[in-house]
Design a protein around this motif. Structure first.
Motif, PDB file in Angstrom:
ATOM      1  N   ASP A 242       0.807  -1.150  -0.034  1.00 57.39           N
ATOM      2  CA  ASP A 242       0.045  -0.060   0.231  1.00 57.39           C
ATOM      3  C   ASP A 242       0.814   1.360   0.014  1.00 57.39           C
ATOM      4  O   ASP A 242       0.617   2.351  -0.569  1.00 57.39           O
ATOM      5  N   LEU A 243       2.110   1.158   0.732  1.00 61.50           N
ATOM      6  CA  LEU A 243       2.763   2.382   0.857  1.00 61.50           C
ATOM      7  C   LEU A 243       3.625   2.605  -0.572  1.00 61.50           C
ATOM      8  O   LEU A 243       3.676   3.891  -0.911  1.00 61.50           O
ATOM      9  N   LEU A 244       3.813   1.451  -1.158  1.00 59.33           N
ATOM     10  CA  LEU A 244       4.506   1.613  -2.506  1.00 59.33           C
ATOM     11  C   LEU A 244       3.459   2.174  -3.445  1.00 59.33           C
ATOM     12  O   LEU A 244       3.723   2.899  -4.378  1.00 59.33           O
ATOM     13  N   SER A 245       2.312   1.971  -3.397  1.00 57.80           N
ATOM     14  CA  SER A 245       1.221   2.321  -4.405  1.00 57.80           C
ATOM     15  C   SER A 245       1.222   4.003  -3.942  1.00 57.80           C
ATOM     16  O   SER A 245       1.242   4.467  -5.202  1.00 57.80           O
ATOM     17  N   ALA A 246       1.494   4.328  -2.905  1.00 56.94           N
ATOM     18  CA  ALA A 246       1.340   5.978  -2.504  1.00 56.94           C
ATOM     19  C   ALA A 246       2.571   6.396  -3.282  1.00 56.94           C
ATOM     20  O   ALA A 246       2.629   7.392  -3.955  1.00 56.94           O
ATOM     21  N   GLY A 247       3.740   5.740  -3.056  1.00 53.84           N
ATOM     22  CA  GLY A 247       4.962   6.320  -3.633  1.00 53.84           C
ATOM     23  C   GLY A 247       4.661   6.236  -5.268  1.00 53.84           C
ATOM     24  O   GLY A 247       5.326   7.394  -5.844  1.00 53.84           O
ATOM     25  N   ALA A 248       4.149   5.304  -5.968  1.00 47.88           N
ATOM     26  CA  ALA A 248       4.236   5.266  -7.210  1.00 47.88           C
ATOM     27  C   ALA A 248       3.228   6.569  -7.747  1.00 47.88           C
ATOM     28  O   ALA A 248       3.287   7.172  -8.726  1.00 47.88           O
ATOM     29  N   ARG A 249       2.156   6.726  -6.911  1.00 47.50           N
ATOM     30  CA  ARG A 249       1.394   8.155  -7.126  1.00 47.50           C
ATOM     31  C   ARG A 249       2.463   9.306  -7.207  1.00 47.50           C
ATOM     32  O   ARG A 249       2.302  10.310  -7.760  1.00 47.50           O
ATOM     33  N   LEU A 250       3.090   9.270  -6.162  1.00 48.73           N
ATOM     34  CA  LEU A 250       4.393  10.258  -5.702  1.00 48.73           C
ATOM     35  C   LEU A 250       5.026  10.590  -7.102  1.00 48.73           C
ATOM     36  O   LEU A 250       5.355  11.825  -7.677  1.00 48.73           O
ATOM     37  N   ALA A 251       5.547   9.416  -7.756  1.00 55.58           N
ATOM     38  CA  ALA A 251       6.532   9.527  -9.018  1.00 55.58           C
ATOM     39  C   ALA A 251       5.602  10.028 -10.028  1.00 55.58           C
ATOM     40  O   ALA A 251       6.320  10.427 -10.943  1.00 55.58           O
ATOM     41  N   ALA A 252       4.331   9.721 -10.033  1.00 57.08           N
ATOM     42  CA  ALA A 252       3.468  10.183 -11.283  1.00 57.08           C
ATOM     43  C   ALA A 252       3.174  11.740 -11.433  1.00 57.08           C
ATOM     44  O   ALA A 252       2.804  12.277 -12.677  1.00 57.08           O
ATOM     45  N   ILE A 253       3.632  12.310 -10.271  1.00 54.02           N
ATOM     46  CA  ILE A 253       3.174  13.832 -10.379  1.00 54.02           C
ATOM     47  C   ILE A 253       4.605  14.537 -10.534  1.00 54.02           C
ATOM     48  O   ILE A 253       5.634  14.104 -10.102  1.00 54.02           O
ATOM     49  N   VAL A 254       4.378  15.724 -11.264  1.00 53.67           N
ATOM     50  CA  VAL A 254       5.639  16.573 -11.358  1.00 53.67           C
ATOM     51  C   VAL A 254       6.300  16.882  -9.966  1.00 53.67           C
ATOM     52  O   VAL A 254       5.591  16.686  -9.200  1.00 53.67           O
ATOM     53  N   ASP A 255       7.529  17.156  -9.927  1.00 54.61           N
ATOM     54  CA  ASP A 255       8.234  17.447  -8.846  1.00 54.61           C
ATOM     55  C   ASP A 255       7.465  18.587  -7.969  1.00 54.61           C
ATOM     56  O   ASP A 255       7.369  19.487  -8.367  1.00 54.61           O
TER      57      ASP A 255
END
Length: 189
Positions: free
Chosen positions: A50-63
């Motif tokens: 679940d936390l990695l899923s949140a991380g993937a969302r973070l990687a998908a947005i602009v810095d």
């Protein structure tokens, strides 16, 4: 190409990540304290995924770049040593593993531990949560994004792989005599 998000969308992402961060911290702490005997591996796999899923969302947005160009003091760092020690005791016999340090640029193998990985993730995620809880939502989001890309995303991916591997061995490895008996029964059924 990373998705460009408005301030309100970024704050919504920060709220979602904070919820997943709290769940990860709570689950990891409860597992380390012995709160879920027999379900430790499954719960850690779920929480880490679940936390990695949140991380993937973070990687998908602009810095994410906070308005202030410095990181405000978030207070005392979370002491993860007791958690690391409790997890190491729980994982005694299978805590240590080896991994390729940078599978893109090197074939160097380095030692790692599940307990160390989880403690590292807890420290990084908790630091973002400190910023978030102080009312610095974008600072917290910036920290989670930065540390996901630089630290905890890799540690969580490694820990997840090892946790899943350990669970698979526990569930699938059987003694030769048990396997032979099951095979005999299946052939003569």
């Amino acid at each position: 190409m990373p998705e460009i998000a408005s301030d309100s969308e970024l704050r919504e992402v920060a709220e979602q990540v904070s919820t997943q961060a709290r769940t990860f911290l709570s689950t990891t702490s409860q597992v380390a304290s012995g709160g879920f005997p027999g379900a430790e591996l499954s719960l850690l796999i779920l929480a880490t995924s679940d936390l990695l899923s949140a991380g993937a969302r973070l990687a998908a947005i602009v810095d994410v770049v906070p308005v202030e160009r410095f990181e405000p003091d978030a207070g005392r760092e979370t002491d993860v040593d007791p958690l690391r020690t409790a997890l190491a005791q729980m994982f005694d016999g299978f805590d240590d593993y080896v991994e390729v340090s940078d599978p893109v640029l090197s074939d160097e193998v380095t030692p790692a531990t599940i307990s160390g990985d989880l403690a590292c993730i807890v420290a990084e995620v908790a630091k973002g949560l400190q910023h978030y809880d102080e009312g610095h939502e974008l600072e917290g989001l910036w920290w989670w994004q930065y540390s996901y890309l630089s630290i905890w995303g890799e540690r969580a991916s490694s820990a997840l792989r090892v946790l899943q591997g350990v669970l698979a061995h526990l569930r699938l490895d059987v003694a030769d005599d048990v396997a032979a008996e099951a095979e005999y029964d299946a052939l003569h059924a």
